[in-house]
Design an enzyme around this catalytic site. Structure first.
Site, PDB file in Angstrom:
ATOM      1  N   PRO A  93       1.061  -1.382   0.167  1.00  0.00           N
ATOM      2  CA  PRO A  93       0.160   0.408  -0.216  1.00  0.00           C
ATOM      3  C   PRO A  93       0.842   1.460   0.121  1.00  0.00           C
ATOM      4  O   PRO A  93       0.988   2.695  -0.331  1.00  0.00           O
ATOM      5  CB  PRO A  93      -0.997   0.164   1.282  1.00  0.00           C
ATOM      6  CG  PRO A  93      -0.064  -0.859   2.324  1.00  0.00           C
ATOM      7  CD  PRO A  93       0.814  -2.377   1.344  1.00  0.00           C
ATOM      8  N   GLU A 121       2.315  -7.877   8.232  1.00  0.00           N
ATOM      9  CA  GLU A 121       2.599  -6.199   8.371  1.00  0.00           C
ATOM     10  C   GLU A 121       3.677  -5.923   7.542  1.00  0.00           C
ATOM     11  O   GLU A 121       3.436  -4.942   7.015  1.00  0.00           O
ATOM     12  CB  GLU A 121       3.346  -5.956   9.860  1.00  0.00           C
ATOM     13  CG  GLU A 121       2.276  -6.319  11.196  1.00  0.00           C
ATOM     14  CD  GLU A 121       0.955  -5.332  10.913  1.00  0.00           C
ATOM     15  OE1 GLU A 121      -0.038  -6.743  10.733  1.00  0.00           O
ATOM     16  OE2 GLU A 121       0.746  -4.568  10.629  1.00  0.00           O
ATOM     17  N   ARG A 159      -4.001  -9.247 -20.413  1.00  0.00           N
ATOM     18  CA  ARG A 159      -5.531  -9.408 -21.060  1.00  0.00           C
ATOM     19  C   ARG A 159      -4.748  -8.135 -22.493  1.00  0.00           C
ATOM     20  O   ARG A 159      -5.387  -7.927 -23.663  1.00  0.00           O
ATOM     21  CB  ARG A 159      -6.718  -8.613 -20.088  1.00  0.00           C
ATOM     22  CG  ARG A 159      -6.190  -7.148 -19.890  1.00  0.00           C
ATOM     23  CD  ARG A 159      -7.418  -6.762 -19.115  1.00  0.00           C
ATOM     24  NE  ARG A 159      -9.020  -6.785 -19.733  1.00  0.00           N
ATOM     25  CZ  ARG A 159      -9.204  -5.621 -20.294  1.00  0.00           C
ATOM     26  NH1 ARG A 159      -8.441  -4.396 -21.067  1.00  0.00           N
ATOM     27  NH2 ARG A 159     -10.130  -5.894 -21.303  1.00  0.00           N
ATOM     28  N   ASP A 174     -11.215  -0.142 -24.096  1.00  0.00           N
ATOM     29  CA  ASP A 174     -11.292   0.146 -22.265  1.00  0.00           C
ATOM     30  C   ASP A 174     -11.430   1.607 -21.764  1.00  0.00           C
ATOM     31  O   ASP A 174      -9.923   2.339 -22.317  1.00  0.00           O
ATOM     32  CB  ASP A 174     -10.260  -0.814 -21.901  1.00  0.00           C
ATOM     33  CG  ASP A 174     -10.342  -2.164 -22.515  1.00  0.00           C
ATOM     34  OD1 ASP A 174     -11.399  -2.383 -22.688  1.00  0.00           O
ATOM     35  OD2 ASP A 174      -9.101  -2.309 -21.568  1.00  0.00           O
TER      36      ASP A 174
HETATM   37  C1  4FV Z   1      -1.362  -4.026  -1.330  1.00  0.00           C
HETATM   38  C2  4FV Z   1      -2.055  -3.340  -1.398  1.00  0.00           C
HETATM   39  C3  4FV Z   1      -1.634  -4.413   0.454  1.00  0.00           C
HETATM   40  C4  4FV Z   1      -0.277  -4.563   3.167  1.00  0.00           C
HETATM   41  C5  4FV Z   1       0.831  -6.210   3.988  1.00  0.00           C
HETATM   42  C6  4FV Z   1       0.223  -7.758   2.427  1.00  0.00           C
HETATM   43  C7  4FV Z   1      -0.308  -5.991   2.407  1.00  0.00           C
HETATM   44  C8  4FV Z   1      -0.139  -7.460   3.588  1.00  0.00           C
HETATM   45  N1  4FV Z   1      -0.326  -4.400  -1.882  1.00  0.00           N
HETATM   46  N2  4FV Z   1      -1.103  -2.910  -2.702  1.00  0.00           N
HETATM   47  N3  4FV Z   1      -3.185  -2.313  -1.106  1.00  0.00           N
HETATM   48  N4  4FV Z   1      -0.647  -5.153   1.008  1.00  0.00           N
HETATM   49  O1  4FV Z   1      -2.446  -4.214   1.006  1.00  0.00           O
HETATM   50  O2  4FV Z   1      -0.540  -4.309  -2.839  1.00  0.00           O
HETATM   51  O3  4FV Z   1       2.223  -7.879   3.736  1.00  0.00           O
END
Ligand code: 4FV
Length: 255
Positions: A93, A121, A159, A174
């Site tokens: 994230p 985490e 795709r 798209d």
């Molecule tokens: C995430 C997202 C995501 C965070 C902790 C995996 C998680 C755990 N990955 N985009 N939003 N990953 O939330 O790609 O390790």
């Protein structure tokens, strides 16, 4: 194109490897998926891949060493297959937003990508600093693992690859594609023409392709203005809106 995925849950990737148009493309060898489980790169009897965070706090952190060994194994495997190394991409994230532009770039890349799917985490920062080339985010929310993000990104890229979609499914219509000036797609209708008293917009059955194209463009502009106004500004800044578009938007603003 080859995709490697480092994941504690390799079976999750059957969604994109075995189903739908991406599954068909995998069978046709338009792309190839290789999954690597960090547990296979542990050295202790408990096959430990996570540990408590230094500094305290809730949850666990993915240990660097099994991931480092997995990245090294992928490098060796690609070398044996006379393939170039691919960028190591951590799903997180805290990464940059994954967009259609990134999907197009991935679809056009010969090397593909090595996706690192975090759990818990997150991942030890030293692995990120020393081995991760790019960090991408699926959106501003937190998942339980990076797998769903990786699967979504693989789907968005595969795709677009030649041969994945039949011509009739062309991705050129798209949302977000340059061919649509980066705007949202217009509404779609199919049989029956009358559904619970609701009909199809007459222009779509008029056979007048110029009128249909104009209607679709105006629908895209309206929907984009309503849901994603920043994409209108982005298209304008790129010079992708015509005088006709601007006149239509001005008329909308008056109402
Ligand atoms: C995430 C997202 C995501 C965070 C902790 C995996 C998680 C755990 N990955 N985009 N939003 N990953 O939330 O790609 O390790």
């Amino acid at each position: 194109m080859r995709i490697d995925a480092i994941t504690l849950f390799p079976d999750m990737f059957s969604v994109v490897r075995d189903a739908g148009v991406t599954g068909r493309a995998h069978k046709q060898e338009i792309w190839a998926l290789h999954t690597w489980n960090p547990r296979d790169f542990t050295t202790d009897t408990h096959r430990t891949v996570d540990d408590r965070p230094y500094g305290g706090g809730p949850g666990m952190v993915m240990m660097a060493e099994p991931l480092i060994r997995a990245v090294s194994a992928i490098h060796d495997d690609r070398m044996r297959a006379h393939l170039p190394d691919a960028p190591v991409v951590l799903l997180s994230p805290t990464g940059r937003p994954f967009t259609q532009t990134v999907a197009n770039r991935l679809a056009e890349s010969a090397a593909g990508a090595t996706f690192v799917c975090g759990r818990y985490e997150g991942v030890d920062q030293r692995f990120i600093d020393q081995y991760v080339d790019e960090q991408w985010s699926l959106g501003d929310f937190v998942l339980s693992g990076g797998e769903i993000a990786a699967i979504a990104m693989i789907d968005a890229a595969v795709r677009l690859m030649p041969g994945t979609l039949n011509h009739g499914d062309s991705s050129l219509q798209d949302s977000f594609q340059d061919s649509l000036s980066g705007l949202l797609d217009s509404p779609h209708f199919t049989r029956p023409e009358m559904l619970d008293g609701s009909t199809v917009p007459a222009v779509l059955t008029s056979g007048n392709h110029a009128h249909i194209a104009r209607w679709r463009r105006e629908q895209s502009l309206m929907l984009t203005l309503e849901n994603r106004p920043e994409l209108i500004a982005q298209a304008r800044s790129k010079g992708l809106l015509t005088a006709l578009d601007e006149r239509f938007l001005a008329a909308l603003a008056k109402n």
